[in-house]
Design a protein around this motif. Sequence first.
Motif, PDB file in Angstrom:
ATOM      1  N   THR A 125       0.856  -1.177   0.000  1.00 14.94           N
ATOM      2  CA  THR A 125       0.000   0.000   0.000  1.00 14.94           C
ATOM      3  C   THR A 125       0.896   1.231   0.000  1.00 14.94           C
ATOM      4  OG1 THR A 125      -1.977   1.004   0.990  1.00 14.94           O
ATOM      5  CG2 THR A 125      -0.247   0.297   2.523  1.00 14.94           C
ATOM      6  N   ALA A 126       0.305   2.342  -0.304  1.00 16.36           N
ATOM      7  CA  ALA A 126       1.069   3.590  -0.313  1.00 16.36           C
ATOM      8  C   ALA A 126       1.493   3.947   1.114  1.00 16.36           C
ATOM      9  CB  ALA A 126       0.235   4.722  -0.909  1.00 16.36           C
ATOM     10  N   ASP A 127       2.681   4.490   1.242  1.00 14.84           N
ATOM     11  CA  ASP A 127       3.198   4.876   2.549  1.00 14.84           C
ATOM     12  C   ASP A 127       2.280   5.867   3.256  1.00 14.84           C
ATOM     13  OD1 ASP A 127       5.372   4.755   4.509  1.00 14.84           O
ATOM     14  OD2 ASP A 127       5.700   6.854   3.949  1.00 14.84           O
ATOM     15  N   ASP A 128       1.633   6.752   2.484  1.00 13.80           N
ATOM     16  CA  ASP A 128       0.766   7.762   3.097  1.00 13.80           C
ATOM     17  C   ASP A 128      -0.696   7.334   3.210  1.00 13.80           C
ATOM     18  OD1 ASP A 128       0.089   7.868   0.421  1.00 13.80           O
ATOM     19  OD2 ASP A 128       0.262  10.051   0.251  1.00 13.80           O
ATOM     20  N   ASN A 129      -0.986   6.066   2.986  1.00 14.37           N
ATOM     21  CA  ASN A 129      -2.351   5.549   3.115  1.00 14.37           C
ATOM     22  C   ASN A 129      -2.576   5.167   4.589  1.00 14.37           C
ATOM     23  OD1 ASN A 129      -4.870   4.491   2.724  1.00 14.37           O
ATOM     24  ND2 ASN A 129      -4.243   2.953   1.224  1.00 14.37           N
ATOM     25  N   HIS A 130      -2.630   6.180   5.423  1.00  9.33           N
ATOM     26  CA  HIS A 130      -2.633   5.973   6.877  1.00  9.33           C
ATOM     27  C   HIS A 130      -3.843   5.196   7.386  1.00  9.33           C
ATOM     28  CE1 HIS A 130       0.903   8.439   7.038  1.00  9.33           C
ATOM     29  NE2 HIS A 130       0.274   9.403   6.390  1.00  9.33           N
ATOM     30  N   ARG A 131      -5.021   5.474   6.871  1.00  7.32           N
ATOM     31  CA  ARG A 131      -6.211   4.757   7.354  1.00  7.32           C
ATOM     32  C   ARG A 131      -6.098   3.270   7.053  1.00  7.32           C
ATOM     33  NH1 ARG A 131     -12.195   6.460   8.140  1.00  7.32           N
ATOM     34  NH2 ARG A 131     -13.058   4.432   8.653  1.00  7.32           N
ATOM     35  N   ALA A 132      -5.724   2.935   5.822  1.00  7.19           N
ATOM     36  CA  ALA A 132      -5.577   1.524   5.465  1.00  7.19           C
ATOM     37  C   ALA A 132      -4.456   0.873   6.273  1.00  7.19           C
ATOM     38  CB  ALA A 132      -5.302   1.383   3.969  1.00  7.19           C
ATOM     39  N   ARG A 133      -3.351   1.572   6.415  1.00  7.64           N
ATOM     40  CA  ARG A 133      -2.238   0.993   7.169  1.00  7.64           C
ATOM     41  C   ARG A 133      -2.615   0.732   8.618  1.00  7.64           C
ATOM     42  NH1 ARG A 133       3.022   4.239   6.369  1.00  7.64           N
ATOM     43  NH2 ARG A 133       3.682   2.615   7.805  1.00  7.64           N
ATOM     44  N   SER A 134      -3.452   1.565   9.181  1.00 10.92           N
ATOM     45  CA  SER A 134      -3.927   1.339  10.549  1.00 10.92           C
ATOM     46  C   SER A 134      -4.684   0.010  10.635  1.00 10.92           C
ATOM     47  CB  SER A 134      -4.816   2.506  10.978  1.00 10.92           C
ATOM     48  OG  SER A 134      -5.411   2.234  12.214  1.00 10.92           O
TER      49      SER A 134
END
Length: 152
Positions: A125-134
Amino acid sequence: MTAVMSASQPTVRALRAEDHDAWRELFRGYAAFYEQSDAMLETTWGWLLDPDHEVEGLVAEEGERLIGLAHFRPFSRPLAASVGGYLDDLFVAPDARGSGAADALLEGVREIAQDRGWTVVRWITADDNHRARSKYDQVATRTMWVTYEMPV
């Protein structure tokens, strides 16, 4: 695959031909997030419906409405001498986020992986895809691998 269902989660099932229009809108939203044109929509749809193509799809629905999608495929793992699953795409409609659709789709892919004997499910995933990364941090382990792309 058994449908994932509970009072708090949407139903997850395999993509069907009659899902085209609703799937198209979801995939268009996914492509827009990654700043991609929607030129690939019909090619991807064709792959998903072709039983001889490796890419498969799941959808999450609430009632009669599709609210999320997941596209996945097998991949060979030579160093592990095994087959894993690769999650290419995961998307939930913005107004359905928090509904449990992402959890249900990820669990659906995990169940398929278990049924098929895959040893891992992997994705980027994209590094700045914070919601998904959470969300991903809750269900998977972030690796130390760095991804490269070589133009051809």
